[in-house]
Enzyme design. Structure first.
Site, mmCIF file in Angstrom:
data_model
loop_
_atom_site.group_PDB
_atom_site.id
_atom_site.type_symbol
_atom_site.label_atom_id
_atom_site.label_comp_id
_atom_site.label_asym_id
_atom_site.label_seq_id
_atom_site.Cartn_x
_atom_site.Cartn_y
_atom_site.Cartn_z
ATOM 1 N N GLN A 92 0.809 -1.219 0.000
ATOM 2 C CA GLN A 92 0.000 0.000 0.000
ATOM 3 C C GLN A 92 0.841 1.267 0.000
ATOM 4 O O GLN A 92 0.396 2.320 -0.446
ATOM 5 C CB GLN A 92 -0.993 0.019 1.172
ATOM 6 C CG GLN A 92 -0.383 0.094 2.546
ATOM 7 C CD GLN A 92 -0.111 -1.257 3.171
ATOM 8 O OE1 GLN A 92 -0.093 -2.261 2.478
ATOM 9 N NE2 GLN A 92 0.094 -1.295 4.466
ATOM 10 N N GLY B 54 1.776 3.643 -3.238
ATOM 11 C CA GLY B 54 0.894 4.687 -3.736
ATOM 12 C C GLY B 54 0.236 5.524 -2.663
ATOM 13 O O GLY B 54 -0.442 6.502 -2.958
ATOM 14 N N HIS B 55 0.447 5.208 -1.396
ATOM 15 C CA HIS B 55 -0.251 5.909 -0.300
ATOM 16 C C HIS B 55 0.738 6.316 0.771
ATOM 17 O O HIS B 55 0.760 5.703 1.839
ATOM 18 C CB HIS B 55 -1.321 4.990 0.293
ATOM 19 C CG HIS B 55 -2.360 5.702 1.100
ATOM 20 N ND1 HIS B 55 -2.228 5.965 2.440
ATOM 21 C CD2 HIS B 55 -3.560 6.201 0.746
ATOM 22 C CE1 HIS B 55 -3.305 6.568 2.888
ATOM 23 N NE2 HIS B 55 -4.128 6.725 1.876
ATOM 24 N N PHE B 56 1.521 7.206 0.673
ATOM 25 C CA PHE B 56 1.848 8.103 -0.425
ATOM 26 C C PHE B 56 3.332 7.948 -0.690
ATOM 27 O O PHE B 56 4.082 7.787 0.270
ATOM 28 C CB PHE B 56 1.504 9.536 -0.055
ATOM 29 C CG PHE B 56 0.035 9.700 0.280
ATOM 30 C CD1 PHE B 56 -0.904 9.830 -0.733
ATOM 31 C CD2 PHE B 56 -0.404 9.708 1.589
ATOM 32 C CE1 PHE B 56 -2.251 9.997 -0.429
ATOM 33 C CE2 PHE B 56 -1.755 9.865 1.896
ATOM 34 C CZ PHE B 56 -2.677 10.011 0.887
ATOM 35 N N VAL C 41 1.732 6.625 4.521
ATOM 36 C CA VAL C 41 0.735 6.685 5.590
ATOM 37 C C VAL C 41 -0.135 5.434 5.479
ATOM 38 O O VAL C 41 -0.614 5.098 4.396
ATOM 39 C CB VAL C 41 -0.144 7.957 5.457
ATOM 40 C CG1 VAL C 41 -1.286 7.942 6.471
ATOM 41 C CG2 VAL C 41 0.700 9.213 5.611
#
Length: 145
Positions: free
Chosen positions: A45, A48-50, A55
């Protein structure tokens, strides 16, 4: 009673990259459970987050609470070999602190109510003694098909 990852994988069907409980630290069947999730930068995750400031997504914190509650159900019933736990509703969810790689999420779930195959829980995620997330949710226990 500590429950290690190998037994957790016997109790719930989730697997990498969606298994979000690393260990159960304490369990009181039919009442409550406490477990942990170690958050690491190599989890998918975070690509892309972030990318510049990883986060932990709030929905994954909620999922970790639900998975821990499913473990509590499995340990509270006489047998769950032919049962599955399904999330029915999520209520009053609040995110209060950013969770990032390097943090350990201490997850706690309490059974608020149980009627037949419907169970209600209150849960929270703590990081460094601060509430990171909290939620109430309802789950249904069904026979496996």
């Amino acid at each position: 009673m500590i429950i290690a990852i190998t037994e957790i994988m016997d109790l719930i069907p989730h697997r990498y990259p969606f298994l979000l409980v690393d260990r159960v630290l304490k369990i009181d069947p039919n009442k409550s459970i406490t477990g942990i999730k170690n958050v690491t930068v190599n989890e998918p995750q975070f690509t892309g987050h972030f990318p510049t400031r990883p986060v932990m997504p709030g929905v994954l914190m909620v999922e970790s609470m639900a998975q821990l509650a499913a473990i509590l159900v499995a340990k509270s019933l006489d047998s769950t070999k032919n049962k599955e736990v399904f999330l029915m509703s999520i209520e009053n969810t609040k995110f209060r602190r950013i969770v990032q790689p390097g943090d350990t999420m201490h997850i706690h779930s309490v059974i608020d109510q149980q009627r037949a195959n419907v169970w209600k829980f209150s849960s929270k995620v703590m990081v460094e003694c601060e509430i990171a997330a909290e939620s109430k949710f309802t789950a249904m226990i069904k026979d496996k098909m």
